[in-house]
Structure formats: C-alpha cells, structure tokens
Design an enzyme around this catalytic site. Structure first.
Site, PDB file in Angstrom:
ATOM      1  N   TYR A  38      -0.042   1.504  -2.105  1.00 43.83           N
ATOM      2  CA  TYR A  38       0.462   0.217  -2.609  1.00 43.83           C
ATOM      3  C   TYR A  38      -0.690  -0.632  -3.146  1.00 43.83           C
ATOM      4  O   TYR A  38      -0.635  -1.150  -4.260  1.00 43.83           O
ATOM      5  CB  TYR A  38       1.195  -0.558  -1.512  1.00 43.83           C
ATOM      6  N   ARG A  56      -1.804  -0.265  13.190  1.00 39.24           N
ATOM      7  CA  ARG A  56      -1.793   0.695  12.088  1.00 39.24           C
ATOM      8  C   ARG A  56      -3.196   0.800  11.507  1.00 39.24           C
ATOM      9  O   ARG A  56      -3.858  -0.216  11.270  1.00 39.24           O
ATOM     10  CB  ARG A  56      -0.802   0.259  11.003  1.00 39.24           C
ATOM     11  N   LYS A  60      -1.310  -1.791  -7.119  1.00 40.00           N
ATOM     12  CA  LYS A  60      -1.386  -3.189  -7.565  1.00 40.00           C
ATOM     13  C   LYS A  60      -2.735  -3.473  -8.229  1.00 40.00           C
ATOM     14  O   LYS A  60      -2.807  -4.219  -9.210  1.00 40.00           O
ATOM     15  CB  LYS A  60      -1.165  -4.142  -6.380  1.00 40.00           C
ATOM     16  N   ASN A  79      -1.055 -13.975   2.010  1.00 41.70           N
ATOM     17  CA  ASN A  79       0.192 -13.758   2.760  1.00 41.70           C
ATOM     18  C   ASN A  79       1.209 -14.857   2.455  1.00 41.70           C
ATOM     19  O   ASN A  79       1.243 -15.890   3.131  1.00 41.70           O
ATOM     20  CB  ASN A  79      -0.107 -13.668   4.255  1.00 41.70           C
ATOM     21  N   VAL A 136       4.860  -9.995   7.530  1.00 39.60           N
ATOM     22  CA  VAL A 136       5.191 -10.355   8.909  1.00 39.60           C
ATOM     23  C   VAL A 136       6.170 -11.524   8.991  1.00 39.60           C
ATOM     24  O   VAL A 136       7.089 -11.518   9.819  1.00 39.60           O
ATOM     25  CB  VAL A 136       3.899 -10.655   9.721  1.00 39.60           C
ATOM     26  N   GLY A 173      -6.262   0.958   9.026  1.00 40.57           N
ATOM     27  CA  GLY A 173      -6.474   0.395   7.699  1.00 40.57           C
ATOM     28  C   GLY A 173      -5.983  -1.028   7.519  1.00 40.57           C
ATOM     29  O   GLY A 173      -6.099  -1.582   6.433  1.00 40.57           O
ATOM     30  N   ARG A 187      -3.883 -14.077   9.612  1.00 41.84           N
ATOM     31  CA  ARG A 187      -3.472 -13.898   8.224  1.00 41.84           C
ATOM     32  C   ARG A 187      -3.545 -15.243   7.508  1.00 41.84           C
ATOM     33  O   ARG A 187      -3.260 -16.289   8.090  1.00 41.84           O
ATOM     34  CB  ARG A 187      -2.033 -13.344   8.143  1.00 41.84           C
ATOM     35  N   ALA A 214       7.234  -8.177 -11.110  1.00 44.62           N
ATOM     36  CA  ALA A 214       8.017  -6.962 -10.835  1.00 44.62           C
ATOM     37  C   ALA A 214       7.149  -5.882 -10.213  1.00 44.62           C
ATOM     38  O   ALA A 214       5.961  -5.761 -10.524  1.00 44.62           O
ATOM     39  CB  ALA A 214       8.649  -6.449 -12.126  1.00 44.62           C
ATOM     40  N   SER A 231      -2.504  -8.419  -5.758  1.00 48.10           N
ATOM     41  CA  SER A 231      -2.434  -8.445  -4.299  1.00 48.10           C
ATOM     42  C   SER A 231      -3.823  -8.481  -3.678  1.00 48.10           C
ATOM     43  O   SER A 231      -4.728  -7.755  -4.104  1.00 48.10           O
ATOM     44  CB  SER A 231      -1.689  -7.204  -3.796  1.00 48.10           C
TER      45      SER A 231
END
Length: 209
Positions: A71, A191, A75, A100, A115, A193, A139, A5, A48
């Site tokens: 985020y 983007r 995590k 991923n 993605v 980072g 990835r 969750a 993550s």
C-alpha cells in the site's frame, strides 16, 4: 483536480499487491492523463505518510522514503508519477502527504482501517476496542476539516511541484483515544513494520501555505 481515488488499508495490500499497484499507480496515471488533456489549473494528489516507513520523528518532507507495505509503495509511486507529469508535461501539481486523518464519516468498514474508524465502528455496536500491542504507540491525528483546508491551500497557491506533510504536529497515544471514547479493550499482537510513532513536521506547510 483533487485526486483522492485509490485502495486503502495496509494488511489487504500484502495479500493483493497487484490490485493496489493497478489502482493506486496506474489509476493515478489515467487521472493525470485526463487532467493533462483538460489542461487543469492545478492537480493535488492525496499522498500517504506511510511512504516514510519507520521514520525518525518529527518527520519532515525530506526524510528517507522506506515503504514497509505494498500500500505504502503504491501511494508513493503514484506520487512519483504526479511529480513526473509535473516535470515532463508541465501539469501544475502538488502532493499532500496525509498523516492519521479522522472525523465525521471516517471509514468504519473492514478490520484493517485507520484506528479511529475501527474504534468508532466497534463503539457503535458495543464491542471492545481492538488495541494493537500495548496501546502506547502514538499517532499524529489530523481532523478532516483541517485536511480539507490544506488541500484547498495546495490548490490555490502559485507554488507547484511541492510536497507537503499534513498532520496536527502533536502525536497522541492509542490508549488516549480509548480513554476519550470509553469502553473495554482487547489487545492484539503487534504487526511488523508499524511505527511506534507518527509525527508530522508541519513547518513547511505552515510557512508556505
């Protein structure tokens, strides 16, 4: 207890950091307390790989922790709570850092998801794929059934207080994903980072689980 969750997606976490901290950190504490009261046999946390930030690759579990977004921080702090409950309250815990993930029922809503889910949603409605940057970034895509097997193994092992990377250990480019799906492309600005490559060093989970 398999604790999946939480709130996902990177960009919205920049806009609503307190929501992410509340759900992903304090929410995890609530689940830990319920698990402690129930005296669960094992608690496995869905962590993550974003906690590593712009890491050297391949990335192992002892790599520096440098979250780039709220985020990722939320995590990681959830994982820290899990390991803390393991030490202080002797709750039997393990943490699995997901790279991923993709597969059936990948999330296809929202503009900022993983993605694979974004591309799948675009393919289903005949829209061009929105490729961030030039698409050469890679990835470490891991299929959902492999992920499920990893979580089950982390639950069934006698080992506790462990952190495991879960990936395929074989990065693929975003352009390769477009090639497999087939269709037109629209390029978006990169983007800040976001890593050029995610690549899980999976020697530990292979050896121990």
């Amino acid at each position: 207890v398999f604790h999946f969750a939480g709130i996902g997606d990177i960009v919205p976490s920049i806009e609503r950091p307190s929501d992410y901290m509340s759900a992903n950190v304090q929410g995890t504490v609530h689940v830990l307390e319920a698990a402690r009261a129930a005296r669960v046999r094992k608690f496995v946390y869905a962590a993550s790989s974003s906690c590593y930030g712009l890491a050297a690759v391949p990335t192992n579990e002892s790599a520096p922790i440098e979250p780039e977004y709220p985020y990722a921080l939320s995590k990681y702090q959830g994982e820290q709570a899990v390991l803390h409950w393991g030490r202080v309250y002797k709750t039997p815990v393990n943490s699995v850092r997901i790279f991923n993930a993709y597969g059936p029922r990948s999330k296809t809503s929202g503009a900022y998801g993983a993605v694979f889910g974004v591309f799948l949603a675009q393919k289903l409605v005949g829209k061009p794929y929105t490729v961030v940057g030039d698409g050469t970034q890679t990835r470490d895509f891991v299929f959902v059934t492999d992920l499920a097997r990893a979580f089950l193994a982390a639950a069934e092992t006698d080992r506790v207080q462990e952190i495991y990377n879960v990936g395929a250990g074989s990065p693929q480019s975003v352009n390769r994903l477009v090639e497999l799906l087939g269709g037109q492309v629209v390029h978006l600005p990169k983007r800040p980072g976001e890593p050029e490559c995610t690549w899980a060093d999976i020697r530990k989970i292979r050896a121990e689980l």
